[in-house]
Design an enzyme around this catalytic site. Structure first.
Site, PDB file in Angstrom:
ATOM      1  N   ASP A 247      -9.412  -3.560  -5.884  1.00  0.00           N
ATOM      2  CA  ASP A 247      -8.601  -2.595  -5.143  1.00  0.00           C
ATOM      3  C   ASP A 247      -8.744  -1.205  -5.750  1.00  0.00           C
ATOM      4  OD1 ASP A 247      -6.220  -1.088  -4.177  1.00  0.00           O
ATOM      5  OD2 ASP A 247      -5.596  -3.031  -3.386  1.00  0.00           O
TER       6      ASP A 247
ATOM      7  N   HIS B 295      -8.477  -4.279  -1.307  1.00  0.00           N
ATOM      8  CA  HIS B 295      -7.281  -3.745  -0.673  1.00  0.00           C
ATOM      9  C   HIS B 295      -7.149  -4.304   0.746  1.00  0.00           C
ATOM     10  CE1 HIS B 295      -4.055  -0.723  -0.699  1.00  0.00           C
ATOM     11  NE2 HIS B 295      -4.297  -0.587   0.593  1.00  0.00           N
TER      12      HIS B 295
ATOM     13  N   SER C 253       0.832  -1.195   0.000  1.00  0.00           N
ATOM     14  CA  SER C 253       0.000   0.000   0.000  1.00  0.00           C
ATOM     15  C   SER C 253       0.870   1.250   0.000  1.00  0.00           C
ATOM     16  CB  SER C 253      -0.971  -0.051   1.195  1.00  0.00           C
ATOM     17  OG  SER C 253      -1.961   0.928   1.085  1.00  0.00           O
TER      18      SER C 253
END
Length: 321
Positions: free
Chosen positions: A260, A290, A164
């Site tokens: 995501d 995600h 991330s």
């Protein structure tokens, strides 16, 4: 938006474990504690006698505090051959997380690949805006390279990566290392990376409902940049997708779920890397959102971990993995 029907059945259970993050309340300390609790529940203990962990304070950027790093290495190293090394950068939207929450992953990498892992505790936004975080990561990378002999590390086999925001920082760090020319980076491991502060003209109808939303992302970028995202003068060392030239970057492993928020940013960055002559291995996992690897036992999560380890082993030239 309703994308729940597209979530992989084994990953649906993870939706109940994801923390509810209301950044509008301004209660970052509570959110940070909530995220840490989540990772504490998921974290595996370091395998007894197999992985040694120690904390080191490395010299920080000029005029800034020292940077805390956690060093993981095989407890019973044999022989004098130097090992490859990996700089792990945690996620959290640039505003959450600590190096400690990567403990289970770092130990798994050490065990699987017989390498050294350094996890960096960079300063968070909004308390520290750009370029504080990337300079902390660069300080850790520079230290790792400079101390390669003492650490028993091969300075030609150092990789960087993260998840991330950590993946976004790893991509920017690869750019910064290339441009400064002080530390060679052998590989970049970009796990659903946060790459671009700009809002796309056309919003994908099925991404960003779970795990990390557009509102979360806007808060993270705003905190990092100290102003509204999407401006004309954002540095590529803050948002790697802003780089005009991607040539000369190290080979990359990139992964993302089909649900995501960052899917299309990542697809575009991958396309640009390939057009710049950079070797890229891209994986898109259907039905993953995600952070869905919080459901570690799911088939997709296990496949993702397998693919990550195989790519990292190849990228660092590991004899195991």
């Amino acid at each position: 938006m309703d994308s729940r029907h597209l979530v992989d059945p084994e990953l649906v259970a993870g939706l109940d474990f994801l923390p509810t993050m209301d950044f509008a309340s301004g209660n970052l300390p509570a959110l940070r504690a909530q995220l840490q609790e989540l990772y504490d529940l998921q974290a595996r203990e370091l395998p007894a006698g197999e992985v040694r962990q120690r904390e080191v304070l490395v010299p920080g950027p000029a005029g800034a505090p020292d940077v805390r790093v956690l060093v993981y290495e095989p407890a019973n190293r044999t022989g004098d051959a130097p090992l490859p090394a990996y700089l792990q950068i945690h996620g959290g939207g640039y505003v959450l997380g600590t190096a400690d929450m990567s403990a289970g992953l770092c130990a798994a990498i050490v065990n699987a690949l017989h390498c050294v892992v350094v996890s960096v505790d960079y300063r968070l936004a909004p308390e520290t805006a750009f370029p504080g975080n990337i300079e902390d990561c660069y300080a850790a990378l520079h230290w790792l390279h400079a101390q390669a002999g003492e650490l028993g590390v091969d300075p030609a086999r150092i990789g960087v990566g993260g998840e991330s925001a950590g993946g976004g920082l790893a991509a920017s760090l690869a750019l910064l290392a290339r441009d400064r020319g002080e530390v060679p980076v052998a590989h970049q491991q970009l796990i659903y990376p946060m790459l671009d502060d700009r809002v796309p003209r056309e919003v994908h109808p099925y991404t960003g409902e779970f795990g990390w939303t557009r509102e979360h992302s806007a808060f993270g970028w705003r905190s990092l940049l100290g102003g509204e995202p999407g401006g004309e003068d954002v540095s590529p060392y803050a948002a790697a997708a802003r780089a005009d030239d991607l040539a000369g970057l190290p080979p990359a492993f990139i992964s993302v779920g089909s649900l995501d928020l960052f899917l299309e940013d990542i697809l575009e960055y991958t396309r640009r890397l390939t057009r710049a002559g950079v070797k890229v291995e891209l994986h898109v996992y259907p039905g993953a959102y995600h952070g869905s690897d919080v459901v570690a036992a799911a088939r997709l999560s296990r496949n993702h971990m397998r693919d990550q380890m195989a790519a990292l082993a190849a990228g660092l030239g590991c004899t195991r993995g």
